[in-house]
Design a protein around this motif. Structure first.
Motif, PDB file in Angstrom:
ATOM      1  N   ASN A  84       0.831  -1.284  -0.133  1.00  0.00           N
ATOM      2  CA  ASN A  84      -0.073   0.037  -0.158  1.00  0.00           C
ATOM      3  C   ASN A  84       1.144   1.193   0.261  1.00  0.00           C
ATOM      4  O   ASN A  84       0.532   2.265   0.620  1.00  0.00           O
ATOM      5  CB  ASN A  84      -1.028   0.084   1.113  1.00  0.00           C
ATOM      6  N   ILE A  85       1.995   1.406  -0.620  1.00  0.00           N
ATOM      7  CA  ILE A  85       2.748   2.431  -0.969  1.00  0.00           C
ATOM      8  C   ILE A  85       2.368   3.317  -2.022  1.00  0.00           C
ATOM      9  O   ILE A  85       2.259   2.449  -3.357  1.00  0.00           O
ATOM     10  CB  ILE A  85       4.209   1.927  -0.979  1.00  0.00           C
ATOM     11  N   ALA A  86       1.914   4.238  -1.963  1.00  0.00           N
ATOM     12  CA  ALA A  86       1.410   4.978  -3.102  1.00  0.00           C
ATOM     13  C   ALA A  86       2.525   5.273  -4.349  1.00  0.00           C
ATOM     14  O   ALA A  86       3.625   5.369  -3.891  1.00  0.00           O
ATOM     15  CB  ALA A  86       0.882   6.687  -2.569  1.00  0.00           C
ATOM     16  N   PRO A  87       2.236   5.537  -5.307  1.00  0.00           N
ATOM     17  CA  PRO A  87       3.065   5.831  -6.539  1.00  0.00           C
ATOM     18  C   PRO A  87       4.281   6.744  -6.160  1.00  0.00           C
ATOM     19  O   PRO A  87       5.368   6.327  -6.719  1.00  0.00           O
ATOM     20  CB  PRO A  87       2.439   6.004  -7.789  1.00  0.00           C
ATOM     21  N   ARG A  88       4.078   7.927  -6.009  1.00  0.00           N
ATOM     22  CA  ARG A  88       4.923   8.972  -5.794  1.00  0.00           C
ATOM     23  C   ARG A  88       5.772   8.629  -4.619  1.00  0.00           C
ATOM     24  O   ARG A  88       6.948   8.903  -4.694  1.00  0.00           O
ATOM     25  CB  ARG A  88       4.206  10.401  -5.327  1.00  0.00           C
TER      26      ARG A  88
END
Length: 224
Positions: free
Chosen positions: A141-145
């Motif tokens: 659940n690590i966002a793209p940015r």
């Protein structure tokens, strides 16, 4: 904002303690020092910042964003296609070998940590480090940015560590380099998010030449 769990996982992915062997590679910096292109702290900053802005920002980071999208959609075929395109953009034998070795190592780590999809890449060839990095980012659940920032930071940290050994530089100089390159790192991520599909892939001839020439050096500290 990332959750505590996602932030900690990102720190785990970006840590030099991640057992993939990234510390063994200089990506041409060793030859650049040997031939006198990089002689001091200022030269190291120019080299690292140049590769970050002209290569990672236009190749690795936009590819990482698309790989993240593919894994989020559970589209393994798309992830495979982006992986093949990224590998094709590696311009020397050393850069291709490095990417495959790091990617394979990360596949083993992630499989051992319970990410089942990583198992499909254990025997795959070629496999890129960014492909497995993006898979881990989606699973955790690590966002793209944030994933792009972590990926770029890990690369910068490895390059600074190599510069400390090769130039050589002191530890204080290393910390100055890490501080000085941070604005360029965030700009590289901004660029990577904005690059269109048709514009992905930019070459830095000096870095490519250094990588190719590195294979011919008589004595080396790094594998590439």
């Amino acid at each position: 904002m990332p959750t505590d769990a996602a932030l900690l996982r990102l720190l785990q992915l970006a840590s030099p303690a991640l057992p993939v062997g990234a510390y063994a590679y200089s990506q041409g910096l060793e030859y650049a020092v040997e031939t006198g292109w990089v002689k001091d702290e200022a030269g190291a900053l120019a080299w690292i910042g140049g590769v970050l802005g002209d290569v990672l920002a236009w190749t690795d980071l936009p590819m990482l964003a698309r790989l993240h999208m593919a894994w989020s959609a559970q589209d393994a075929a798309a992830a495979g296609a982006w992986n093949a395109r990224l590998y094709a953009l590696r311009e020397t034998a050393e850069l291709r070998a490095e990417d495959h070795q790091l990617g394979s190592a990360l596949a083993r780590v992630l499989h051992d940590l319970g990410i089942a999809a990583a198992g499909d890449w254990l025997e795959a060839r070629p496999v890129c480090f960014a492909t497995l990095f993006a898979l881990a980012a989606v699973q955790w659940n690590i966002a793209p940015r944030e994933a792009m920032l972590g990926y770029a930071w890990a690369w910068v940290e490895n390059q600074v560590t190599a510069a400390i050994k090769l130039v050589p530089l002191g530890q204080a100089a290393g910390q100055r380099l890490l501080s000085a390159v941070q604005p360029a790192l965030t700009r590289a991520v901004d660029t990577g998010l904005a690059v269109s599909e048709d514009d992905i892939g930019r070459s830095m001839p000096g870095m490519v030449m250094a990588s190719a020439k590195h294979a011919q050096m008589y004595s080396r500290l790094f594998r590439s």
